[in-house]
Design an enzyme around this catalytic site. Structure first.
Site, mmCIF file in Angstrom:
data_model
loop_
_atom_site.group_PDB
_atom_site.id
_atom_site.type_symbol
_atom_site.label_atom_id
_atom_site.label_comp_id
_atom_site.label_asym_id
_atom_site.label_seq_id
_atom_site.Cartn_x
_atom_site.Cartn_y
_atom_site.Cartn_z
ATOM 1 C CE LYS A 1 -2.009 3.012 1.957
ATOM 2 N NZ LYS A 1 -2.035 4.490 1.630
ATOM 3 C CD GLU B 1 12.218 4.511 9.866
ATOM 4 O OE1 GLU B 1 12.119 5.473 10.663
ATOM 5 O OE2 GLU B 1 12.231 4.637 8.629
ATOM 6 C CB CYS C 1 12.309 9.146 9.182
ATOM 7 S SG CYS C 1 13.276 7.890 8.340
ATOM 8 C CD GLU D 1 9.373 13.010 12.000
ATOM 9 O OE1 GLU D 1 10.344 12.425 11.505
ATOM 10 O OE2 GLU D 1 8.275 12.464 12.192
#
Length: 499
Positions: free
Chosen positions: A191, A267, A302, A401
């Site tokens: 996906k 992750e 990330c 973040e």
């Protein structure tokens, strides 16, 4: 290496005709509902294509195809040498179609074409090759039991793996998931993020051309709350591997508990610190690594080094050097081969980053450079390198973040304060330590709670090195390296009495 001109790439973009249907059981098919969604390019806000909007019914179809393929052994039971040969051919086809894959990724996510060719498409091919070459080098064990017993410990594939991929490095991260999953004999339902669906469909087509049997790789494009959630809750999926935000990662843990307790590999986010001591060996080199480590890919990475923790005695000098490097980035249309900084992936992401920049100002931090939207006349979503100074580690811009080209600077007085601030975050993906003292390097690297700590460098990468984090950056699984093979297998012991 990019040899085509800006005009050539723009013309190719106009003529591109990507696959837009779902890929299920070896066939391109419409979504069961018939719905489609607009795939918008962040370079200029234009609609690239209308892509099939898969939902729970399409996930059911894809999982059923993957389960059939696994159970009848068309892939899992092939000789390792045969699977290896097919995967090597797949990697070669990715190399041959690198420009096509790169163009789709640039149009989808706004990354410079020079990067998508030389880094992303090339990296995906290399990663698939690495796992192909590992297929026939996985050995089982004989346990050290007594003379009357033979105990075999074998690794078997999990079965059906759901892979949910983010939009920031779509081709690379897909290869991190599909490589070890297929090498160990699983079937996969992929996906991709709704912002970057096109590359995955071409990648699946190339896998089929290489000889991967029907049903082994399936691609369902669509949205997280529908297709993604259905995959996470599906009772016949054995594992979901996910890269993306911590918020969504928590949802997949919840989905597993609501369904069949499937394995979940996560992750997630990061807020990686650079810890720069006064004895850093080369401030110019450090500045180069710091700037590229946060501004590359428009900060949509990330493990980006978004927090600069620096000894206050050298802060002014180092910041001046980082600013100098930041100003060398050429922000331009991603189809311009000379661009080093492209667009944010979407208007939504651009607005999120601009909101954080305003939050930083409101909190009392000061902007040295950047901090506003640029190139608005293009219709695209562009933010230049932005550097904050006078930041406290407790501020939101230092804790949350941002996922954009924003660097925050916090100064410290001594090693213990630096370690405390480096660990004072909910994340633990990566970090860097800059010092000439080897004892300091070892001591601080050991003290920092992160999955990957660099010393006098940053974001050096190789497929042989495991990638993943601590705390809210992940749950212990690792992408890359041979260690990833363990995440797509389970141990079976066969105990035989031979006395």
């Amino acid at each position: 290496m990019v040899t085509a001109t800006f005009e050539t790439w723009r013309e190719r973009a106009k003529q591109t005709n990507p696959r837009t249907q779902l890929f299920i059981d070896g066939q391109f098919v419409d979504a069961a509902s018939g719905k489609t969604f607009e795939d918008v390019s962040p370079r200029d806000g234009s609609v690239i294509a209308h892509v099939a909007e898969g939902d729970a019914e399409d996930i059911n179809r894809a999982v059923a195809a993957a389960r059939r393929a696994f159970e009848d052994g068309r892939w899992a039971n092939r000789k390792p040498a045969e699977r290896k040969k097919i995967m090597l051919r797949w990697a070669e086809l990715v190399r041959e179609r690198a420009e096509d894959l790169a163009l789709l990724e640039t149009l989808d996510v706004g990354k410079p074409i020079g990067d998508t060719i030389s880094v992303d498409a090339a990296g995906a091919a290399g990663n698939l090759q690495y796992y192909a070459e590992a297929v026939d080098k996985i050995y089982d064990e004989v346990a050290p039991t007594g003379p009357d017993t033979l105990a075999l410990v074998q690794r078997e594939p999990l079965g059906v793996v759901g892979a949910v991929i983010p939009w920031n490095y779509p081709s690379i991260i897909t290869s991190w998931k599909l490589g070890p999953a297929l090498a160990t004999g699983n079937s996969v339902v992929l996906k991709p993020a709704e912002q970057s669906p096109l590359y995955a469909l071409l990648l699946a087509e190339l896998a089929s051309e290489a000889g991967v049997p029907d049903g082994v790789i399936n691609v369902v494009t669509g949205f997280g709350p529908t297709a993604g959630a259905a995959l996470g809750r599906h009772m016949d999926v054995d594992k979901v591997t996910f890269t993306g935000s911590t918020e969504v990662g928590k949802l997949f843990l919840k989905y597993a508990g609501e369904s069949n307790m499937k394995q979940i590999g996560l992750e997630c986010g990061g807020k990686s610190p650079h810890v720069v001591f006064a004895d850093a060996p080369d401030l110019t080199a450090a500045a180069e690594a710091i700037a590229w480590g946060v501004f590359y890919n428009a900060g949509e990475t990330c493990n980006a080094g978004t927090r600069l923790l620096v000894d206050r005695r050298i802060k002014s000098e180092l910041l001046a050097e980082v600013e100098k490097v930041a100003k060398t980035f050429k922000q331009a249309d991603p189809l311009d081969p000379t661009a080093t900084l492209g667009a944010m992936v979407s208007d939504e992401q651009m607005q999120r980053v601009l909101n954080y920049i305003q939050v930083g100002k409101d909190e009392g931090a000061s902007v040295r450079i950047g901090g506003q939207r640029v190139m608005e006349e293009t219709g695209g979503y562009y933010i230049p390198p932005t550097i904050f100074d006078n930041v406290q580690n407790s501020m939101r811009i230092a804790q949350e973040e941002i996922f954009g080209p924003v660097l925050v600077t916090v100064d410290f007085d001594d090693e213990q304060e630096a370690i405390r601030m480096a660990n004072d975050t909910q994340y633990g993906l990566a970090a860097a330590v800059w010092t000439s003292n080897v004892s300091t390097a070892h001591r601080v690297a050991k003290a920092i709670r992160a999955g990957l700590v660099y010393v006098n460098t940053f974001d050096a990468a190789d497929i042989t090195i495991p990638f993943g984090g601590f705390k809210l950056s992940g749950n212990g699984s690792r992408d890359k390296s041979l260690h990833a093979l363990n995440d797509y297998t389970q141990l079976k012991t066969t105990w035989m009495n031979i006395g």
